[in-house]
Enzyme design. Structure first.
Site, mmCIF file in Angstrom:
data_model
loop_
_atom_site.group_PDB
_atom_site.id
_atom_site.type_symbol
_atom_site.label_atom_id
_atom_site.label_comp_id
_atom_site.label_asym_id
_atom_site.label_seq_id
_atom_site.Cartn_x
_atom_site.Cartn_y
_atom_site.Cartn_z
ATOM 1 N N ASP A 152 -2.774 -5.713 -2.256
ATOM 2 C CA ASP A 152 -2.425 -4.389 -1.745
ATOM 3 C C ASP A 152 -1.086 -4.474 -1.007
ATOM 4 O O ASP A 152 -0.422 -5.515 -1.016
ATOM 5 C CB ASP A 152 -3.554 -3.834 -0.853
ATOM 6 C CG ASP A 152 -3.655 -4.560 0.476
ATOM 7 O OD1 ASP A 152 -3.409 -5.776 0.493
ATOM 8 O OD2 ASP A 152 -3.971 -3.905 1.485
ATOM 9 N N SER B 126 -0.656 -0.768 5.151
ATOM 10 C CA SER B 126 -1.505 -1.389 4.132
ATOM 11 C C SER B 126 -1.329 -0.757 2.750
ATOM 12 O O SER B 126 -0.261 -0.835 2.174
ATOM 13 C CB SER B 126 -2.966 -1.339 4.602
ATOM 14 O OG SER B 126 -3.796 -1.954 3.683
ATOM 15 N N ASP C 247 -0.054 -4.817 1.993
ATOM 16 C CA ASP C 247 0.239 -5.811 3.036
ATOM 17 C C ASP C 247 -0.462 -7.137 2.754
ATOM 18 O O ASP C 247 -0.482 -8.027 3.611
ATOM 19 C CB ASP C 247 -0.107 -5.294 4.433
ATOM 20 C CG ASP C 247 -1.597 -5.090 4.630
ATOM 21 O OD1 ASP C 247 -2.297 -4.819 3.637
ATOM 22 O OD2 ASP C 247 -2.075 -5.197 5.772
ATOM 23 N N ASP D 53 -3.489 -8.275 2.560
ATOM 24 C CA ASP D 53 -4.715 -8.824 3.148
ATOM 25 C C ASP D 53 -5.852 -8.722 2.131
ATOM 26 O O ASP D 53 -6.916 -9.301 2.330
ATOM 27 C CB ASP D 53 -5.085 -8.152 4.485
ATOM 28 C CG ASP D 53 -5.263 -6.659 4.391
ATOM 29 O OD1 ASP D 53 -4.878 -6.068 3.368
ATOM 30 O OD2 ASP D 53 -5.798 -6.065 5.346
HETATM 31 MG MG MG Z 1 -4.268 -4.048 3.463
#
Ligand code: MG
Length: 460
Positions: free
Chosen positions: A241, A99, A243, A245
């Protein structure tokens, strides 16, 4: 919340590559996950842009195949794109990502067959298999098949487009600057903007596993470039961010918009048309609850952590939920944080109201937040919290996660960290001075209880 034996953190298994996340560990932990899943099942796997992505993923795939699982490799995808595919296909999912952590980290995140993050109960079963060595090995005839799977990012973009008022956005002539933080959203967010007929420019939109643009945590201090270029040139700045999400925003004047304002804005918009529950962590701003009450909605608080919020949303059939760090959950799409859906929803809100984002934000209730922490002895953390719990008084006290005390329209939350020997203190009030006073008062309370405990230990 870390699970019993600490294999899983708040967001899956994370570690420093080749140190704690080395090949021996990856093999053993994947064998435990594979034993939990069982042979002859289908699994979809994806990765973010980290340079260790291939190394971790190939090790994971090899173990899954040897455990009889049929693997579908989606390549580089945002975490919510993998979750969307997992939900639609009914496959178990594994995302190789750390992440927002720095580039030297990576992680293994398990996605359940319905696209949600694996719950604690199931994580505990995997931990039992891992620590009690209940791993099952199969014979040579039972190995699984390896397949590539295409169009995961395209299907995800289509999924978002189906739920957004495209005409409204199309006619509003918006200009957007998007910062992909060198992560997997370079394969989704620009294409989604294109389909929405939004004029856009990109920064850090090349895959770069060193995150050369900036640290992939979408905080104000990491987004100086986005703020500078958005100012006066674009209607909205957007950043994801590492990744994708999560999603955060910058207004047309170059100001970073705090995450609680975005939660309040979306809550207001959704409740206008669809009355129901809004699910928030206990640390969320009172501004969101104030907006929800005005729009005849109801706020329910949970422990901090997106998977916990998502589970509560399923239970209540909630209309919206999220965290103040840019984690936004739209149940009509899926029960997980969704960066692309969040971006499209904010564009829809701006276009429908025909107002600038800064005007929309200025219409929301104003609260002042103060955050900080007190360092304590790790062994004293539970007894400090117990002492606080038995002594505090307020108009309303919540002990869902730490202790939250309301005093009029102010509140303070005292919460032990799950990972460090610190106790966090958050305070919020309608005016800055009250918020600071409340913070100071409870900081002194925690410090004095902590000192007392230290003295007691010394005198034992
Ligand atoms: Mg994330």
């Amino acid at each position: 919340m870390a699970s019993r034996k600490g294999l899983f953190g708040t967001n899956g298994i994370r570690g420093l590559v080749n140190l704690d996340l080395n090949n021996e560990f990856i093999t053993k932990v994947t064998k435990a996950i594979a034993t939990f899943i069982g042979p002859e099942k289908s699994l979809i796997i994806g990765q973010d842009t980290r340079i260790s992505g291939d190394m971790v993923k190939m090790n994971v795939i090899s173990v899954l195949l040897s455990s009889g699982i049929n693997v579908y490799d989606a390549g580089i995808v945002p975490t919510p794109a993998l979750q969307f595919a997992s939900k639609n296909l009914g496959y178990f999912g594994i995302m190789i990502t750390a992440s927002h952590n720095p580039p030297e980290y990576n992680g293994i995140k398990c996605i359940d067959y319905d696209g949600t993050e694996l719950d604690e109960l199931k994580e505990n079963i995997i931990e039992d298999i891992y620590f009690e060595n209940k791993i099952k090995n199969l014979d040579w005839k039972s190995i699984g098949s390896y397949n590539r799977i295409e169009n995961i990012n395209r299907n995800y973009i289509e999924g978002v487009l189906n739920l957004i008022d495209r005409n409204s956005i199309k006619n509003s002539n918006l200009k957007v600057l998007v910062d992909c933080s060198n992560g997997p959203s370079y394969l989704t967010s620009p294409f989604l903007l294109k389909k929405l007929n939004v004029r856009y420019t990109t920064i850090n939109c090349n895959p770069d596993g060193y995150f050369s643009g900036h640290n992939p945590e979408p905080k104000e201090e990491n987004l100086q470039e986005l703020m500078k270029f958005t100012k006066g040139n674009y209607d909205l700045g957007v950043a994801h961010d590492g990744d994708a999400d999560r999603v955060v925003f910058v207004d047309e004047n170059g100001n970073f918009i705090p995450g609680d304002k975005i939660l309040a804005l979306i809550t207001k918009h959704i409740l206008k048309n669809n009355k129901g529950y809004i699910v928030l962590p206990v640390s969320a701003s009172q501004a969101v609850e104030e907006v929800a009450i005005k729009e005849e909605g109801k706020v329910v608080y949970t422990r901090v952590g997106a998977p916990i919020i998502a589970r509560k949303m399923i239970e209540l059939n909630a209309v919206f939920g999220g965290e103040d760090n840019g984690g936004l959950i739209f149940p009509e799409m899926q029960y997980c944080r969704d960066g692309a859906m969040g971006m499209a929803k904010i564009l829809e809100i701006i276009s429908k109201h025909k107002k600038s984002i800064s005007d929309l934000i200025s219409e929301l209730p104003e609260y002042y937040v103060k955050k900080g922490s007190v360092s304590v002895n790790r062994e004293d953390m539970i007894s400090i919290m117990d002492t606080i719990k038995s002594s505090v008084k307020g108009d309303r006290v919540l002990d869902i996660d730490g202790i939250k005390v309301y005093d009029g329209d102010s509140w303070v939350l005292i919460r032990p960290s799950g990972t460090e020997p610190i106790i966090r203190i958050y305070s919020e009030s309608k005016d800055r001075k009250s918020s600071e006073n409340l913070f100071r008062k409870y900081k002194e309370v925690v410090e004095s209880i902590s000192k007392e405990k230290q003295l007691q230990t010394k005198n034992k």
